[in-house]
Structures are given as structure tokens and as C-alpha cells.
Scaffold this active site. Structure first.
Site, short mmCIF file in Angstrom:
data_model
loop_
_atom_site.label_atom_id
_atom_site.label_comp_id
_atom_site.label_asym_id
_atom_site.label_seq_id
_atom_site.Cartn_x
_atom_site.Cartn_y
_atom_site.Cartn_z
N ILE A 31 0.82 -1.21 0.00
CA ILE A 31 0.00 0.00 0.00
C ILE A 31 0.86 1.27 0.00
O ILE A 31 0.40 2.34 -0.40
CB ILE A 31 -0.96 -0.02 1.22
CG1 ILE A 31 -2.17 0.87 0.97
CG2 ILE A 31 -0.24 0.34 2.51
CD1 ILE A 31 -3.29 0.66 1.98
N GLN A 92 9.76 -5.43 11.69
CA GLN A 92 8.45 -5.96 11.26
C GLN A 92 7.32 -5.13 11.85
O GLN A 92 7.33 -4.82 13.05
CB GLN A 92 8.32 -7.42 11.70
CG GLN A 92 7.06 -8.09 11.16
CD GLN A 92 6.99 -9.57 11.52
OE1 GLN A 92 7.81 -10.10 12.29
NE2 GLN A 92 6.00 -10.24 10.96
N HIS A 98 5.57 -12.21 5.67
CA HIS A 98 5.46 -11.72 4.29
C HIS A 98 6.85 -11.48 3.73
O HIS A 98 7.79 -11.14 4.46
CB HIS A 98 4.61 -10.45 4.21
CG HIS A 98 5.04 -9.36 5.14
ND1 HIS A 98 4.68 -9.34 6.48
CD2 HIS A 98 5.82 -8.27 4.94
CE1 HIS A 98 5.21 -8.26 7.05
NE2 HIS A 98 5.92 -7.60 6.13
N HIS A 100 8.75 -9.17 1.01
CA HIS A 100 8.71 -8.01 0.13
C HIS A 100 9.45 -8.36 -1.16
O HIS A 100 10.55 -8.95 -1.12
CB HIS A 100 9.43 -6.81 0.76
CG HIS A 100 8.83 -6.31 2.04
ND1 HIS A 100 8.04 -5.18 2.09
CD2 HIS A 100 8.92 -6.76 3.31
CE1 HIS A 100 7.67 -4.96 3.35
NE2 HIS A 100 8.20 -5.91 4.11
#
Ligand code: 5GP
Ligand code: ZN
Length: 110
Positions: A31, A92, A98, A100
């Protein structure tokens, strides 16, 4: 995890710009991109971070690692940077594991 933002994306409860999905993985645009292309690849299952992995996750994480460069390639990236932040001390901010994918022009030196 009811209060996890990435679990909510997996569930479709909040929107994301998805670029890849299969039974076990989801990839979507970050985002707040920090590169021309900035994707996040996650397992659909809620795992906090690398510290929480056990041998039971081997197949899932192997699948993620093998699939990740295909996701990057499908976005036109021939080369890219992969980052996984682990724990508060590791930077984090979202505690659903996750990876990147950062790529494109102006990728800063590391
Ligand atoms: P971390 O610091 O935990 O490794 O990175 C978390 C990343 O998730 C950040 O780059 C942040 O911009 C991204 N992020 C946080 N909330 C959302 C969201 O609701 N949707 C998307 N697509 N990315 C998010
Ligand atoms: Zn989660």
C-alpha cells in the site's frame, strides 16, 4: 487471526491489489510502495514470522520460495530484492509473515 490485516486481505474483508493467488499463497501490491514495484507475498495461513516456522511448514514455505520469482517475473522484473523483516527488532510492522519484492529503477544500494 481476527485482528490481522493480512488475514483480512486473504478473507476479502479489506481490498488489496492482487497480482497472484493460489490455494496457499497470495501476492499483492504494498500500500506504501518503497520502489517502482513493491509486492508482498504471503502464505494464506497466519504465521507471525520466520521465528514461528517449524518443519511442518517446509512444504508451504518451499512452495512460496519457488513461486516468488515467478510472481516477480510476471510483473516484468528480471531482477529484484526480497526482504523479510522478523520481529520488532527486525523492523516488522505487520505480524503475518510476508516477503517483500522490490524492483524497478532507483532501487537503492544495500
Ligand atoms: P513490515 O515492516 O512488517 O515488513 O512491512 C509491512 C508492509 O505492509 C509495509 O511495507 C506496509 O506498507 C504494508 N502494509 C501495511 N498495511 C497494508 C495494507 O493494508 N495493505 C497493503 N497492501 N499493504 C499494507
Ligand atoms: Zn494473519
Amino acid at each position: 487471526m481476527s485482528n490481522c490485516i493480512f488475514c483480512k486481505i486473504v478473507a476479502g474483508d479489506i481490498p488489496a491489489s492482487k497480482v497472484y493467488e493460489d490455494d496457499h499463497l497470495l501476492a499483492f501490491h504494498d500500500i506504501a510502495p518503497k520502489a517502482d514495484t513493491h509486492l508482498l507475498v504471503i502464505p494464506k495461513a497466519h504465521i507471525e514470522n520466520l521465528n514461528d516456522l517449524t518443519p511442518a511448514h517446509s512444504e508451504l514455505m518451499g512452495h512460496l520460495l519457488v513461486t516468488l520469482p515467478r510472481i516477480a517475473g510476471a510483473q516484468g522484473l528480471k531482477g529484484f530484492r526480497t526482504i523479510t523483516n522478523t520481529g520488532v527488532e527486525g523492523g516488522q510492522e505487520v505480524f503475518h509473515i510476508h516477503f517483500h519484492i522490490l524492483g524497478g529503477a532507483d532501487l537503492p544500494g544495500f
